[in-house]
Write an enzyme that holds these catalytic residues in place. Structure first.
Site, mmCIF file in Angstrom:
data_model
loop_
_atom_site.group_PDB
_atom_site.id
_atom_site.type_symbol
_atom_site.label_atom_id
_atom_site.label_comp_id
_atom_site.label_asym_id
_atom_site.label_seq_id
_atom_site.Cartn_x
_atom_site.Cartn_y
_atom_site.Cartn_z
ATOM 1 N N ALA A 12 0.848 -1.205 0.000
ATOM 2 C CA ALA A 12 0.000 0.000 0.000
ATOM 3 C C ALA A 12 0.875 1.244 0.000
ATOM 4 O O ALA A 12 0.731 2.123 0.851
ATOM 5 C CB ALA A 12 -0.922 -0.024 1.220
ATOM 6 N N LEU A 72 3.442 6.062 -13.499
ATOM 7 C CA LEU A 72 2.993 7.305 -12.851
ATOM 8 C C LEU A 72 4.178 8.005 -12.194
ATOM 9 O O LEU A 72 5.119 7.371 -11.734
ATOM 10 C CB LEU A 72 1.903 7.026 -11.809
ATOM 11 C CG LEU A 72 2.220 6.169 -10.581
ATOM 12 C CD1 LEU A 72 2.919 6.956 -9.493
ATOM 13 C CD2 LEU A 72 0.929 5.583 -10.045
ATOM 14 N N CYS A 82 12.940 5.777 -7.910
ATOM 15 C CA CYS A 82 13.108 4.906 -9.082
ATOM 16 C C CYS A 82 14.367 5.109 -9.924
ATOM 17 O O CYS A 82 15.033 4.138 -10.267
ATOM 18 C CB CYS A 82 11.885 5.054 -9.987
ATOM 19 S SG CYS A 82 10.457 4.204 -9.302
ATOM 20 N N GLN A 116 17.555 6.260 -9.894
ATOM 21 C CA GLN A 116 18.886 5.718 -9.578
ATOM 22 C C GLN A 116 18.833 4.199 -9.417
ATOM 23 O O GLN A 116 19.649 3.471 -9.976
ATOM 24 C CB GLN A 116 19.413 6.387 -8.321
ATOM 25 C CG GLN A 116 20.765 5.837 -7.914
ATOM 26 C CD GLN A 116 21.375 6.629 -6.787
ATOM 27 O OE1 GLN A 116 21.718 7.786 -6.945
ATOM 28 N NE2 GLN A 116 21.500 6.008 -5.638
ATOM 29 N N PHE A 151 11.934 15.333 -3.082
ATOM 30 C CA PHE A 151 12.714 15.145 -4.319
ATOM 31 C C PHE A 151 12.105 15.873 -5.505
ATOM 32 O O PHE A 151 12.748 16.072 -6.526
ATOM 33 C CB PHE A 151 12.926 13.660 -4.621
ATOM 34 C CG PHE A 151 11.778 12.958 -5.294
ATOM 35 C CD1 PHE A 151 10.722 12.443 -4.562
ATOM 36 C CD2 PHE A 151 11.762 12.798 -6.677
ATOM 37 C CE1 PHE A 151 9.665 11.789 -5.194
ATOM 38 C CE2 PHE A 151 10.726 12.145 -7.317
ATOM 39 C CZ PHE A 151 9.655 11.638 -6.574
#
Ligand code: UDX
Ligand code: UDX
Length: 519
Positions: free
Chosen positions: A63, A215, A329, A331, A391
């Site tokens: 989740a 996404l 994601c 790196q 980020f």
């Protein structure tokens, strides 16, 4: 100084859930491959069958940032499907069931509120949910391995394997398993072996699909509602695989136009996700490389990016120079991609992709060097305000945020950081900056962080930073007052007129900064 950081790992242990009840599978079902999906799911050739589908039930293990929003969207767009999201973390599930969701994502609250308790459920009853559903999405985290073979590069599939073992142990009926997590190419092969060897009922069939999520955080709900494409990989060379792909395609067809639903073989789909993230990150590293050259030549990176982007073959997106890309994601996936190349003996290909991460690290350390050299080569005991820690904007996620490495670099040079981010909590910053918190103060307002500061560094492109009263800010800062814009979002000319010394990525260097460097 700047080091590769890896996503925070979590401790796990699977539990159980409730889901919609379905009659037991008949002993000799006519189609063993997909007995629980409505006939209309199978293929267009069966479309003459009466459209009387029983309610389908799906569940999602994990989740998180991907599993939560994706399942909320399926629940909203498919009111006839019962969607159960499970997670090992009780606090996370409690948060999904409360008024304060565990993740901040524009538009998510409304969708969850509209569906929860109707056809959207969050629970820790992992086994119960698996047992009762037809299709299982797996969206657990796949961080970079911290130890052992492939350390610092390979994806750690521990949680994925644990999920597969639980699915195998609990399944009494055929299941379609959907890989949502980003995984190394050919993971489905390994997962299939785990499933087959661990299921006590040898008649149960498992069909594995790869359905990578594209996404982006901050725009997850609009990305999900209106995706460029949905990619479904399966063993399309056989009928069972095709049927499984069709079943999942049918779910998306509730809101995604058919022409945007792409079918591929399993390995192409798994690899496409890694490749897409690598290509996106490569664009950022390319423009960031240009930003360094722009500073050296008095070219302007925004003008260069505009000139590049108007070439229809290149396109305008993902050409914003920045202090570096972050997120869970890019790196991780590039390192994994490069590691896979290495494992196949493709050293040159691996080195090419490693260089994309290397350029990102260079950009972060370059930024720190600019700050230190501009401020007369010493930032010891100077208050440096950090605007933004996430980020990217519109998320409270700090995984791999460049603010961590830049913050570390500044503290190593003696700075006292004053951090303000509209969505990141003090506790999260303390976790990310473990061991350095004596040199950090977090503030609830930007003005407090900026009061008495020698410099301000912009780490995240939050819109509110652009709307600040920068004249007032100048009034409360030490002089000379420096602005280091790591996102190129502020009005640099306006700031200079106020009196700030401004450094912006890839822009002609201010003469004051040049002389400070002795250039
Ligand atoms: C994750 C992966 O990191 C990414 O590679 C993939 O593309 C999509 O899924 P994300 O949703 O952002 O991304 O991760 P995270 O927010 O960490 O959520 C994962 C959830 O899985 C966590 O809530 C964790 O508690 C849960 N989990 C993990 C389990 O329920 N069981 C496990 O065995 C492991
Ligand atoms: C990314 C991919 O876009 C998405 O398809 C995948 O499923 C998950 O990884 P995400 O990490 O959520 O999504 O955000 P993204 O918008 O891609 O931004 C990643 C990082 O790149 C951020 O730090 C962002 O600030 C930075 N970035 C992005 C730039 O520095 N310049 C740009 O032009 C674009």
């Amino acid at each position: 100084m700047v080091k590769i950081t890896s996503s925070t790992s979590r401790a796990f242990a699977f539990l159980v859930i409730l889901g919609a009840v379905r009659p037991p599978k008949p002993p000799a079902a006519p189609d063993r491959r997909m007995p629980h999906f409505p006939r209309r799911f199978f293929s267009t050739s069966l479309s003459h069958l009466p459209p009387s589908p029983p309610p389908a039930t799906v569940c999602c293990i994990g989740a998180g940032y991907v599993g939560g929003p994706t399942m909320a969207m399926i629940a909203q767009k498919c009111p006839h499907i019962s969607v159960t999201v499970v997670d090992l973390s009780q606090p996370r599930i409690d948060a999904w069931n409360s008024d304060e969701l565990p993740i901040y994502e524009p538009g998510l609250d409304e969708v969850v509120k509209a569906c929860i308790g109707k056809n959207l459920f969050f629970t820790t009853d992992v086994e119960g949910a698996i047992a009762k559903c037809d299709m299982i999405f797996v969206s657990v985290n796949t961080p970079t391995k911290k130890t052992g073979l492939g350390k610092g590069k390979a994806a750690d599939l521990t949680y994925w394997e644990a999920a597969a073992r639980t699915i195998a142990a609990v399944s009494k009926t055929d299941k379609i398993i959907v890989e949502k997590s980003t995984v190394p190419v050919r993971t489905a092969e390994a997962i299939e072996k785990v499933l087959k060897r661990n299921c006590s009922d040898s008649t149960v069939q498992f069909n594995i699909l790869s359905n990578p999520e594209f996404l982006a955080e901050g725009t997850a709900m609009t990305d999900l509602a209106n995706p460029d494409r949905v990619l479904i990989g399966g063993k399309i060379e056989g009928q069972a695989g095709q049927d499984a792909v069709d079943a999942l395609a049918e779910v998306y067809a509730n809101w995604v136009p058919q022409e945007r639903i792409l079918r591929a073989n399993l390995w192409s789909a798994e690899l496409s996700k890694l490749a897409a993230n690598a290509f996106l990150a490569q664009r950022i590293s390319s423009i960031n490389a240009m930003s360094a050259l722009c500073e050296a030549t008095s070219a302007d990176v925004s003008q260069v990016a505009h000139a590049l982007g108007t070439d229809s073959r290149i396109g305008p997106k993902f050409l914003n120079a920045s202090v570096g890309f972050g997120g869970s994601c890019f790196q991780k996936d590039i390192l994994n991609l490069a590691y896979i190349c290495e494992c196949h003996g493709l050293k040159e290909v691996a080195d090419y992709w490693y260089s994309v991460v290397g350029m990102n690290d260079y950009q972060k350390s370059r930024f720190v060097k600019r700050v230190v050299s501009a401020m007369f080569n010493t930032i010891r005991n100077k208050k440096i305000a950090m605007l933004g820690f996430a980020f990217k904007k519109d998320t409270g996620d700090t995984r791999e945020t460049p603010a961590i490495d830049v913050g570390r670099g500044l503290i190593e040079d003696g700075a006292k950081l004053a951090i303000y981010d509209p969505k990141v909590s003090e506790e999260q910053i303390a976790m990310d900056m473990e061991g350095l918190t004596d040199n950090i103060t977090c503030y609830k307002s930007a003005m407090e962080a900026l009061d008495g500061a020698h410099a301000v560094t912009v780490m995240t492109e939050w819109d509110e930073f652009k709307a600040y009263d920068w004249k007032k800010i100048y009034g409360v800062m030490q002089k000379p007052a420096f602005v280091f814009d790591g996102r190129n979002i502020l009005d640099h000319e306006g700031l200079k007129e106020i009196g700030f010394i401004v450094y912006a990525l890839g822009k002609p260097i201010d003469p004051f900064l040049k002389s400070a460097e002795g250039a």
